[in-house]
Design an enzyme around this catalytic site. Structure first.
Site, PDB file in Angstrom:
ATOM      1  N   GLU A 193      41.306  -8.376  64.523  1.00 36.43           N
ATOM      2  CA  GLU A 193      39.987  -8.560  64.592  1.00 36.43           C
ATOM      3  C   GLU A 193      39.385  -7.222  64.831  1.00 36.43           C
ATOM      4  OE1 GLU A 193      37.047 -11.293  67.409  1.00 36.43           O
ATOM      5  OE2 GLU A 193      38.936 -10.949  68.228  1.00 36.43           O
TER       6      GLU A 193
ATOM      7  N   HIS B 217      43.041 -12.465  62.735  1.00 41.91           N
ATOM      8  CA  HIS B 217      41.596 -12.416  62.373  1.00 41.91           C
ATOM      9  C   HIS B 217      41.592 -11.923  60.838  1.00 41.91           C
ATOM     10  CE1 HIS B 217      38.521 -13.920  65.118  1.00 41.91           C
ATOM     11  NE2 HIS B 217      37.699 -13.431  64.352  1.00 41.91           N
TER      12      HIS B 217
ATOM     13  N   ASP C 184      33.073 -15.128  58.478  1.00 41.50           N
ATOM     14  CA  ASP C 184      34.589 -14.936  58.219  1.00 41.50           C
ATOM     15  C   ASP C 184      34.818 -15.394  56.869  1.00 41.50           C
ATOM     16  OD1 ASP C 184      34.151 -14.732  60.998  1.00 41.50           O
ATOM     17  OD2 ASP C 184      36.074 -14.323  61.373  1.00 41.50           O
TER      18      ASP C 184
ATOM     19  N   ASP D 253      40.927 -19.684  72.621  1.00 41.53           N
ATOM     20  CA  ASP D 253      39.988 -21.010  72.566  1.00 41.53           C
ATOM     21  C   ASP D 253      38.776 -21.117  71.809  1.00 41.53           C
ATOM     22  OD1 ASP D 253      38.871 -18.947  73.990  1.00 41.53           O
ATOM     23  OD2 ASP D 253      38.350 -20.122  75.709  1.00 41.53           O
ATOM     24  N   GLU D 254      39.128 -20.749  70.452  1.00 34.87           N
ATOM     25  CA  GLU D 254      37.939 -20.795  69.257  1.00 34.87           C
ATOM     26  C   GLU D 254      38.335 -21.584  68.373  1.00 34.87           C
ATOM     27  OE1 GLU D 254      34.429 -17.405  68.518  1.00 34.87           O
ATOM     28  OE2 GLU D 254      36.492 -17.003  69.174  1.00 34.87           O
TER      29      GLU D 254
END
Length: 890
Positions: free
Chosen positions: A739, A760, A474, A466-467
Site C-alpha cells: 500500500e 494492496h 483502486d 478490518d476493511e
C-alpha cells in the site's frame, strides 16, 4: 480440415455455463490454423432446446458472410428458465476452407423471481439456548421414486451457505452466494446434482454463515445488511418419464447447530470438533431431536441468476520454513503473501485448543507482526475431539497472510501437516510478462498475486485488515492491468452492475461498491467515483463488449451530470469530499493526501470522465450526446486552463501528479503542453528521479513519459532499486504490492500500523505499462477487443529482452524483443481473424528482414509508413520474426 478449425466456444465468456441469467446471450469462438492470413469469411450457427442433435433448431442463422467471431447476439425464440440449450457453429475462410461443426451448450437459471416456489427459512440459535454465533445446519429428507434424467439445485442465502447431498459436499464453489448489495441484487446458484441423487431415500444439507451479510464489515458492527441468516433452495428432479418433482425450503426442514461456533470475515473461525454431527446430511441420520426451522416473509424481487465467476481454491502451498521467534512463537512461513486459509491434521486430546494467527509480516526482531491488522483478529481455533489424525479446514472466513503463528499444536509442528489454500475468484489467467531483469519479473509476479488475493467476488483494497472493501478508486486505476493478467470481463460486469445499483439518486457514486457507507456524506471522491466511466470503457476497449457499455451508459452519464451539477461552477469541480492523491509522498506531515490541490485533481478527472463519456456515446450511436459531452469536455478544459494554468503556461501545482494528469488527460495543448512537458521533466530531475506520486498519479506516470518521448525516464523509474520505487519493495522481500512505497523501511521498521497493507494492488497498475509499452501490446479504439492489434515495443538499454503474451478473445497475442550487441530480434504472434499494426523502433527498411526475407517480399506483411529510424507495418495473422541491426535514432 487441413489445419483449419474452430474451438474454445463460449457463451457470455464462459464455456458450457449452467444457471446463467442472460436472456439474450452472445456466442464467441476462436479460429485455429497453420500459416498466415487466416480470416473468417462467414459462419453458420444453430441453437436448439434440449436437442443435442439439432433436429429442430430454435435459431438457425443460415450462412452469414461476416468475420465476426466474438459476441454474436442470439436472435431466436425467447429462452426459458432451467432449460438446456445446445449450440453449434462452423465457419469458412477466404481460402474456401470450411471447418467442422463444433458444439457446446448452456443452461438457464431461474430467470424470473416470481417462478420461485420455495420459502425463505431461518433458524436463530439464540432462541433455542444455542450459542448465538453458532452456524446452523439445515436438512431435509426426500425420496426418489424412479430413474432420473436430471437433478438441479437452485439456491441462495442471506449470508453464506454450503450444500451437501447424501453426505457429499457439492462442487468447489466458496462463499456463495457472493457479495452484492443484498437488498437490491442477490445472486442464485445452479448446481447439477444428478450424480449425487440415488433411488430411494436422499437428504440435502445446508450450512449457513454470517459472511458479509450479517457479519461485521466496513467498520460496522454485525448485522449490517440484516440480523437473520436465511436460506432459499429448490431441488428440481426430472424423471426419465418426463415427470418432475420439486423439493423446496419450507417449514418441514429441520435445524440444529453444528461444530462451527463462530465464523467472521475479519476475525476467523472457531470449530469445536466435539460437536460434530457425524453423517448429518445423510438420509439415515436420526434428526428427531432437531428443531424445525422458521419460515419468514422475505422478498424475492432481488433474486438474479449468478453473474460472477465463483470463488474457488486456485493454489495450494506448503510452508517453506518453520520458525522459532525470539518471543518463543512457532511460526510457519509460506514464502508468499496470499489470501485464503490453512488446513492441518493433528492428534490431540479431547478439548485441546489449536490456534492459528495469520499475519503478513514479521517485525524487525522476527516476531509475528499483527498491528497493521487493526481490529481484525485473523485467527482460527480448533478444539480437538480426541481421535487420531483429525483434520481441520476453515470454510467461512478468509485471511490475508504469509506467516502463521501456531499455538497449542500437539507434538512437533512440521510443515507436512499444514497446507495453505489460496482462494480467489476463478479467473482465467490470460497474460504473462517476463524480461531480463529478475526483479522486474518478481514485480510482475507480485502484481498477479495482489490481483489474485484481492479479486475475491469484488475488487477489494486489501484482504487482511478490518476493511476488505470494494474501493472504486483502486479498481479503476488497476482495471487495465487486471485485463492483461486475467479475463475479468465477467468479474467487472457483475461489479459494475453493483455500482449501478448502489449509485445515488443524484448520480454520485459511493467510494466502496457494494456500498458499506450508505447515507455517509463522504462519497463520490474524484478518481474513485470515476470508476463508473473508466471501468466500462476499459472493458469495452479490451473485450469489444458493446453491451456492457450500453448497459452502463445511463450510470456513466449520471456520474458526469452529478459532477456538472455539484460544483459551484459548471466546468470546475471544487467541492465535495475528496481523497486527493492518496498516499502520495509529497503529502504534508500527518496527512495521507498528497499536495496536489484536490480541486485540480477533481476537475482533471471530471474532464477525463466527460471525454470518455463522449467517446462512449459516439460508439453507441448517441450522436447528440457525443457532441454535447465533447463540448462539455472542451469547456472544462478551458476552465481548467483559466483556473490552474498561469499566463505563461505553468501549472499552479508544482507536483508530478498535477503534470501527469494534465498531460495524460489531454487538458493542455500546443505551446502550453510543451511547457508542461518541460516542467514535468524538470520536476523529475529536481526530485533526483524519485517518485512522489500517490494512488491517482502513479498509474499514469510511466505511460505518460513514454507517450511524450521520454521512455528512458519511464524505464529509470521502473528499474530503480532505491526508495521510493517498485523494486524497492521487491528487494525488501515483497511478494505482493504494498500500500505504501515504504510499508517496510530498510531498517525493518514499519510505516504505520493504521494504514499499512502489504497486499494492496493499486500501485501494481504499473503492469499496464509493462504490457502496453515495454512489450507493446495494445488494441485500437476503432476496432476494439484486439480485433486490430497495435504492437509497439519500446526497448531500452536497461533490459536486454522482454516478452508478453495475452490471450485475447481471438487467441494468443505475443510480442517479444531481444537486443544483443545492437542486433534486434522482434517476435510477434497475431491470432487468426485479426490484423495488427507493428511499429519497429530504431529501424531502417533496408536493414530489416522477416525470417530472412526482405520486408517487401514477406508474406502477410504490408509496409504502411517509412520514417527515419521507424517503420510501420500491417500484419495478417500468424507468427513473425523480424531481425535488424539497431540504428542510432535521430
Amino acid at each position: 480440415m487441413h489445419g483449419f478449425g474452430i474451438g474454445d466456444l463460449r457463451v457470455e465468456y464462459r464455456g458450457n455455463p449452467i444457471g446463467i441469467g442472460v436472456r439474450i446471450p452472445r456466442f464467441s469462438w476462436k479460429l485455429f490454423g497453420m500459416g498466415r492470413a487466416i480470416r473468417q469469411k462467414g459462419y453458420h450457427l444453430q441453437v436448439s432446446e434440449n436437442d443435442p442433435y439439432f433436429e429442430n433448431p430454435i435459431w438457425d442463422t443460415g450462412e452469414i458472410g461476416s468475420d465476426q467471431s466474438v459476441h454474436i447476439v442470439y436472435d431466436g425464440h425467447p429462452l426459458r428458465s432451467r432449460q438446456v440449450y445446445h449450440w453449434r457453429v462452423r465457419v469458412w475462410d477466404a481460402k474456401g476452407r470450411v471447418s467442422d461443426w463444433e458444439s457446446s451448450f448452456f443452461e438457464m437459471g431461474i430467470l424470473d423471481f416470481r417462478e420461485w416456489k420455495a420459502q425463505w427459512i431461518t433458524f436463530d440459535p439464540g432462541k433455542h439456548n444455542r450459542p448465538c454465533e453458532a452456524l446452523p445446519l439445515l436438512r431435509k429428507v426426500f425420496k426418489v421414486y424412479s430413474p432420473l434424467r436430471s437433478a438441479r439445485v437452485y439456491a441462495t442465502a442471506l449470508g453464506l451457505y454450503e450444500l451437501e447431498i447424501n453426505g457429499k459436499r457439492l462442487n468447489d464453489q466458496l462463499f456463495t452466494p457472493g457479495w452484492t448489495s443484498y437488498h437490491k441484487r442477490l445472486q442464485t446458484q445452479t448446481f447439477n446434482v444428478t450424480e449425487y441423487i440415488r433411488k430411494g431415500d436422499n437428504s440435502i444439507g445446508m450450512t449457513l454463515a454470517d459472511g458479509w451479510y450479517k457479519g461485521r464489515i466496513g467498520g460496522h458492527p454485525c448485522d449490517f445488511y440484516g440480523d437473520r441468516r436465511a436460506a432459499l433452495l429448490e431441488l428440481h428432479l426430472v424423471y426419465k418419464d418426463g415427470s418432475e418433482q420439486v423439493v423446496v425450503t419450507d417449514g418441514s426442514w429441520r435445524a440444529e447447530t453444528g461444530p462451527i461456533l463462530m465464523a467472521s470475515i475479519y476475525d476467523g473461525e472457531t470449530y469445536d470438533a466435539r460437536l460434530e454431527k457425524e453423517g448429518w446430511s445423510l438420509p439415515e441420520y436420526d434428526d428427531q431431536n432437531w428443531l424445525f426451522v422458521e419460515t419468514t416473509e422475505r422478498s424475492k424481487h432481488m433474486l438474479i441468476p449468478q453473474e460472477n465467476v465463483p470463488t474457488v481454491i486456485v493454489k495450494e502451498l506448503k510452508p517453506e520454513l518453520v520458525l522459532r521467534s525470539p518471543n518463543g512463537e512457532t511460526i510457519l512461513d509460506f514464502g508468499q503473501n496470499m489470501t485464503g486459509w490453512v488446513s492441518y491434521s493433528a492428534s490431540g486430546d479431547a478439548g485441546a485448543v489449536i490456534e492459528l494467527i495469520h499475519a503478513e509480516e514479521l517485525d524487525s526482531d522476527g516476531n509475528l507482526y499483527v498491528e497493521n491488522l487493526r481490529s481484525a483478529k485473523q485467527m482460527t481455533r480448533y478444539i480437538c475431539k480426541g481421535t487420531r489424525n483429525e483434520r481441520y479446514e476453515p470454510r467461512f472466513s478468509f485471511q490475508g497472510f504469509r506467516y502463521v503463528k501456531v499455538n497449542g499444536y500437539p507434538g512437533d509442528v512440521i510443515s507436512e501437516c499444514f497446507t495453505a489454500h489460496v482462494i480467489s475468484s476463478d479467473l482465467e489467467e490470460t497474460g504473462a510478462f517476463e524480461c531480463s531483469d529478475p526483479l522486474v519479473n518478481r514485480l510482475q509476479s507480485n502484481i498477479v498475486w495482489g490481483q489474485r488475493g484481492n479479486f475475491l467476488d469484488v475488487p477489494t483494497d486489501c484482504p487482511q485488515r478490518d476493511e476488505r472493501l470494494g474501493y472504486t478508486g483502486d479498481a479503476q486505476v488497476f482495471v487495465r492491468t487486471a485485463v492483461h493478467n486475467m479475463n475479468v470481463a465477467v468479474f467487472f460486469t457483475k461489479w459494475l452492475r453493483d455500482l449501478k445499483a448502489d449509485q445515488l439518486p443524484t448520480g454520485g457514486v459511493p467510494n466502496t461498491i457494494p456500498d458499506t457507507l450508505p447515507g455517509w456524506e463522504m462519497h463520490s471522491a474524484s478518481g474513485w467515483g470515476d470508476a463508473a466511466v473508466i471501468c466500462p470503457w476499459t472493458i469495452y476497449l479490451c473485450y469489444g463488449d458493446l453491451r456492457l457499455l450500453e448497459e452502463q451508459y445511463d450510470s456513466m452519464k449520471a456520474w458526469v451530470e452529478f459532477l456538472r451539477s455539484s460544483g459551484e461552477q459548471e466546468y470546475l469541480r471544487n467541492n465535495g469530499f475528496q481523497f486527493g492523491d492518496w498516499l502520495a509522498l509529497d503529502a504534508p506531515a500527518g496527512s495521507y493526501t498528497g499536495s496536489t490541490p484536490k480541486d485540480f485533481i477533481a476537475t482533471a478527472f471530471y474532464a477525463y470522465s466527460t471525454k470518455l463519456l463522449s467517446k462512449s456515446a459516439l460508439v453507441l450511436g448517441k450522436h447528440e450526446d457525443a457532441a454535447m459531452y465533447e463540448e462539455l469536455f472542451a469547456n472544462i478544459r478551458v476552465s481548467f486552463n483559466k483556473e490552474f494554468v498561469t499566463s505563461t503556461g505553468r501549472l499552479v501545482a508544482a507536483t508530478q501528479t498535477a503534470h501527469v494528469l494534465a498531460l495524460h488527460f489531454g487538458l493542455v495543448e500546443g505551446s502550453i503542453r510543451k511547457r508542461v512537458e518541460k516542467d514535468f521533466i524538470r520536476l523529475i530531475e529536481e526530485s533526483e528521479y524519485k517518485l512522489t506520486t500517490g494512488f491517482l498519479g502513479t498509474p499514469y506516470i510511466c505511460p505518460t513519459l513514454s507517450e511524450i518521448g521520454r521512455n528512458d525516464l519511464a524505464y529509470r523509474f521502473v528499474l530503480s532499486r532505491e526508495y521510493p520505487s517498485w523494486l524497492y519493495s521487491v528487494q525488501n522481500g515483497a511478494t505482493t504490492i504494498w500500500e505504501h512505497w515504504d510499508g517496510r523501511k530498510s531498517d525493518g521498521s514499519f510505516w504505520s500500523k493504521d494504514m499499512n497493507s502489504f497486499n494492496h494492488y493499486a500501485f501494481g497498475a504499473i503492469g499496464e505499462w509493462l504490457y502496453r509499452f515495454v512489450a507493446g501490446i495494445d488494441t485500437s479504439q476503432d476496432r476494439p477487443g484486439f480485433k486490430h492489434i497495435q504492437i509497439k515495443p519500446l526497448p531500452n538499454d536497461g533490459l536486454s529482452y522482454a516478452k508478453a503474451t495475452f490471450q485475447s478473445m481471438y487467441g494468443e497475442i505475443v510480442s517479444g524483443w531481444k537486443v544483443v550487441d545492437g542486433a534486434v530480434n522482434i517476435e510477434v504472434t497475431i491470432p487468426p481473424n485479426t490484423t495488427a499494426t507493428l511499429e519497429l523502433p530504431n529501424a531502417l527498411q533496408d536493414r530489416v528482414t522477416e525470417q530472412g526475407v526482405r520486408l517487401d517480399e514477406a508474406e502477410g506483411v504490408r509496409i504502411i509508413s517509412l520514417y527515419d529510424y521507424r517503420i510501420i507495418l500491417e500484419l495478417e495473422s500468424g507468427f513473425y520474426n523480424f531481425q535488424y541491426q539497431w540504428s542510432a535514432s535521430s
